[in-house]
Design a protein around this motif. Structure first.
Motif, mmCIF file in Angstrom:
data_model
loop_
_atom_site.group_PDB
_atom_site.id
_atom_site.type_symbol
_atom_site.label_atom_id
_atom_site.label_comp_id
_atom_site.label_asym_id
_atom_site.label_seq_id
_atom_site.Cartn_x
_atom_site.Cartn_y
_atom_site.Cartn_z
ATOM 1 N N GLY A 53 0.838 -1.185 0.000
ATOM 2 C CA GLY A 53 0.000 0.000 0.000
ATOM 3 C C GLY A 53 0.871 1.232 0.000
ATOM 4 N N LEU A 54 0.516 2.228 -0.800
ATOM 5 C CA LEU A 54 1.298 3.455 -0.861
ATOM 6 C C LEU A 54 0.388 4.629 -1.165
ATOM 7 C CD1 LEU A 54 3.203 3.796 -4.222
ATOM 8 C CD2 LEU A 54 1.794 1.825 -3.748
ATOM 9 N N GLY A 55 0.844 5.808 -0.762
ATOM 10 C CA GLY A 55 0.021 6.971 -1.005
ATOM 11 C C GLY A 55 0.772 8.265 -0.772
ATOM 12 N N SER A 56 0.205 9.363 -1.326
ATOM 13 C CA SER A 56 0.739 10.703 -1.174
ATOM 14 C C SER A 56 -0.408 11.625 -0.795
ATOM 15 C CB SER A 56 1.395 11.190 -2.470
ATOM 16 O OG SER A 56 2.415 10.314 -2.890
ATOM 17 N N TYR A 57 -0.093 12.674 0.001
ATOM 18 C CA TYR A 57 -1.159 13.567 0.472
ATOM 19 C C TYR A 57 -0.601 14.949 0.756
ATOM 20 C CZ TYR A 57 -4.734 15.638 3.461
ATOM 21 O OH TYR A 57 -5.666 16.483 3.980
ATOM 22 N N VAL A 58 -1.392 15.980 0.409
ATOM 23 C CA VAL A 58 -1.082 17.351 0.805
ATOM 24 C C VAL A 58 -2.397 18.114 0.981
ATOM 25 C CG1 VAL A 58 -0.930 18.297 -1.546
ATOM 26 C CG2 VAL A 58 0.362 19.376 0.310
ATOM 27 N N SER A 59 -2.423 19.028 1.946
ATOM 28 C CA SER A 59 -3.568 19.910 2.164
ATOM 29 C C SER A 59 -3.031 21.313 2.402
ATOM 30 C CB SER A 59 -4.396 19.433 3.362
ATOM 31 O OG SER A 59 -5.507 20.290 3.556
ATOM 32 N N TYR A 60 -3.580 22.275 1.639
ATOM 33 C CA TYR A 60 -3.115 23.658 1.758
ATOM 34 C C TYR A 60 -4.273 24.597 1.490
ATOM 35 C CZ TYR A 60 -0.555 27.980 0.804
ATOM 36 O OH TYR A 60 -0.112 29.278 0.832
ATOM 37 N N GLN A 61 -4.649 25.389 2.512
ATOM 38 C CA GLN A 61 -5.763 26.315 2.409
ATOM 39 C C GLN A 61 -7.011 25.584 1.905
ATOM 40 O OE1 GLN A 61 -4.326 29.705 0.159
ATOM 41 N NE2 GLN A 61 -3.128 30.469 1.888
ATOM 42 N N LYS A 62 -7.553 25.966 0.723
ATOM 43 C CA LYS A 62 -8.773 25.352 0.207
ATOM 44 C C LYS A 62 -8.498 24.147 -0.694
ATOM 45 C CE LYS A 62 -11.436 29.665 0.233
ATOM 46 N NZ LYS A 62 -12.232 30.615 -0.595
ATOM 47 N N SER A 63 -7.244 23.774 -0.828
ATOM 48 C CA SER A 63 -6.891 22.705 -1.758
ATOM 49 C C SER A 63 -6.345 21.494 -1.007
ATOM 50 C CB SER A 63 -5.836 23.201 -2.752
ATOM 51 O OG SER A 63 -6.292 24.324 -3.468
ATOM 52 N N HIS A 64 -6.667 20.313 -1.527
ATOM 53 C CA HIS A 64 -6.006 19.116 -1.046
ATOM 54 C C HIS A 64 -5.980 18.076 -2.164
ATOM 55 C CE1 HIS A 64 -10.247 18.131 0.020
ATOM 56 N NE2 HIS A 64 -9.889 16.911 -0.314
ATOM 57 N N VAL A 65 -4.926 17.281 -2.140
ATOM 58 C CA VAL A 65 -4.701 16.252 -3.154
ATOM 59 C C VAL A 65 -4.230 14.985 -2.452
ATOM 60 C CG1 VAL A 65 -3.336 15.574 -5.167
ATOM 61 C CG2 VAL A 65 -4.093 17.955 -4.927
ATOM 62 N N TYR A 66 -4.795 13.849 -2.825
ATOM 63 C CA TYR A 66 -4.219 12.593 -2.374
ATOM 64 C C TYR A 66 -4.275 11.570 -3.495
ATOM 65 C CZ TYR A 66 -8.984 10.824 -1.350
ATOM 66 O OH TYR A 66 -10.292 10.419 -1.429
ATOM 67 N N ASP A 67 -3.346 10.627 -3.424
ATOM 68 C CA ASP A 67 -3.198 9.581 -4.434
ATOM 69 C C ASP A 67 -2.855 8.308 -3.676
ATOM 70 O OD1 ASP A 67 -2.669 7.978 -6.595
ATOM 71 O OD2 ASP A 67 -1.158 9.280 -7.492
ATOM 72 N N ALA A 68 -3.765 7.341 -3.619
ATOM 73 C CA ALA A 68 -3.571 6.143 -2.807
ATOM 74 C C ALA A 68 -3.850 4.898 -3.630
ATOM 75 C CB ALA A 68 -4.479 6.175 -1.578
ATOM 76 N N ARG A 69 -3.133 3.833 -3.300
ATOM 77 C CA ARG A 69 -3.369 2.566 -3.995
ATOM 78 C C ARG A 69 -2.957 1.387 -3.118
ATOM 79 N NH1 ARG A 69 1.293 4.586 -7.956
ATOM 80 N NH2 ARG A 69 0.689 6.441 -6.792
ATOM 81 N N VAL A 70 -3.579 0.256 -3.350
ATOM 82 C CA VAL A 70 -3.203 -1.016 -2.735
ATOM 83 C C VAL A 70 -3.052 -2.032 -3.861
ATOM 84 C CG1 VAL A 70 -4.272 -0.568 -0.499
ATOM 85 C CG2 VAL A 70 -5.633 -1.596 -2.324
ATOM 86 N N LYS A 71 -2.139 -2.973 -3.678
ATOM 87 C CA LYS A 71 -1.922 -3.944 -4.750
ATOM 88 C C LYS A 71 -1.357 -5.241 -4.187
ATOM 89 C CE LYS A 71 2.885 -3.215 -6.090
ATOM 90 N NZ LYS A 71 3.825 -3.202 -7.231
ATOM 91 N N ALA A 72 -1.467 -6.282 -5.019
ATOM 92 C CA ALA A 72 -0.780 -7.546 -4.796
ATOM 93 C C ALA A 72 0.065 -7.823 -6.033
ATOM 94 C CB ALA A 72 -1.780 -8.674 -4.571
ATOM 95 N N ASP A 73 1.234 -8.385 -5.834
ATOM 96 C CA ASP A 73 2.090 -8.695 -6.981
ATOM 97 C C ASP A 73 2.789 -10.030 -6.781
ATOM 98 O OD1 ASP A 73 4.621 -8.228 -5.500
ATOM 99 O OD2 ASP A 73 4.074 -6.122 -5.606
ATOM 100 N N TRP A 74 3.267 -10.561 -7.882
ATOM 101 C CA TRP A 74 4.003 -11.828 -7.863
ATOM 102 C C TRP A 74 5.259 -11.666 -8.691
ATOM 103 C CZ3 TRP A 74 4.096 -16.018 -11.829
ATOM 104 C CH2 TRP A 74 4.829 -17.135 -11.386
ATOM 105 N N THR A 75 6.416 -11.927 -8.065
ATOM 106 C CA THR A 75 7.711 -11.850 -8.728
ATOM 107 C C THR A 75 8.202 -13.265 -9.009
ATOM 108 O OG1 THR A 75 8.219 -9.839 -7.501
ATOM 109 C CG2 THR A 75 10.051 -10.939 -8.597
ATOM 110 N N MET A 76 8.680 -13.482 -10.225
ATOM 111 C CA MET A 76 9.199 -14.798 -10.608
ATOM 112 C C MET A 76 10.626 -14.924 -10.093
ATOM 113 S SD MET A 76 7.632 -14.856 -14.482
ATOM 114 C CE MET A 76 5.953 -14.284 -14.761
#
Length: 253
Positions: free
Chosen positions: A185-208
């Motif tokens: 799971g990973l994500g980014s977040y910022v909040s400033y005055q009237k603005s806010h942005v977030y980007d979040a995701r969860v995943k499963a992966d398989w490496t050979m």
């Protein structure tokens, strides 16, 4: 912005053969099946409008690159790219003394470039990784409202630019020993005055892991991105989100 992103990515990749004994590199990409929601408003001296995004699923590409090194005082690097876009239906208001309204359509398109500087708080310690850092997110956006020639003629509206935001970044990962499977799971977040942005995701992966040298893998997950922001004092006032499943492949060096 695109040239800068390509130069950094190519430089990092070109260093892999020379520094393969001390660098750990991962690179991947795939498709994000995103469904947009929300509204985008704008205002000029002669007109204003509010666009409601059509909730139609679209498929957009994404790519990422990790570069990890053994120098403790220097941050590691993660580069990302993705595209978000949507069409909308707009209600346009013309004039101020005796306002009249008309309808039009809109399009919104953004190329996102992320440069993440992060530190490993845990680096596969008991199969657990924990990263913390800063995400410098650059949004190359364009918003267009189509002109109309119906009962009321309207000349349309267009706004484009680049918005750069610093976000707090965090990533947690657990690998199941002996299977090549990982949950992240990973994500980014910022909040400033009237603005806010977030980007979040969860995943499963398989490496050979049985493949020597460069190890391929596959990933699948869910991503949601929220943008609530005002650009240039009501030139664009957006409250939108994009969410959906994504699938991709990657290589570990």
């Amino acid at each position: 912005m695109k040239l800068w992103f390509k130069i950094v990515a190519l430089t990092a990749l070109s260093a892999v053969p020379v520094l393969s004994d001390i660098l750990r590199v991962e690179a991947g990409g795939g498709a994000w099946m995103q469904t947009p929601k929300g509204t985008i408003a704008y205002e000029t001296s002669t007109d204003s409008g509010s666009s409601t995004n059509r909730e139609d699923q679209t498929q957009r590409g994404y790519a990422w690159l990790y570069v990890k090194h053994p120098v403790p005082v220097l941050p590691n690097l993660r580069l990302e790219y993705c595209n978000i876009s949507t069409d909308g239906d707009v209600t346009v208001t013309l004039g101020s003394l005796i306002p009249v309204t008309t309808s039009s359509t809109s399009s919104f398109d953004t190329n996102e470039y992320d440069a993440v500087l992060y530190y490993n708080l845990l680096d596969n310690t008991f199969w657990t990784t924990l990263d913390l850092g800063v995400d410098i997110k650059a949004l190359d956006y364009r918003f267009d409202v189509a002109p109309t020639n119906d009962l009321i003629a309207y000349g349309g509206y267009s706004k484009s630019g680049t918005l750069v935001l610093p976000l707090l970044y965090a990533r947690a990962r657990f690998e199941i020993p002996g299977t090549g499977l990982g949950i992240e799971g990973l994500g980014s977040y910022v909040s400033y005055q009237k603005s806010h942005v977030y980007d979040a995701r969860v995943k499963a992966d398989w490496t050979m892991t049985f493949v020597p040298g460069i190890q391929p893998g596959v990933e699948a997950g869910y991503r949601i991105q929220k943008i609530t922001i005002n650009v240039d004092d009501k030139a664009i006032d957006g409250d939108i989100d994009f969410s959906g499943l994504y699938v991709g492949a990657f290589l570990r060096f």
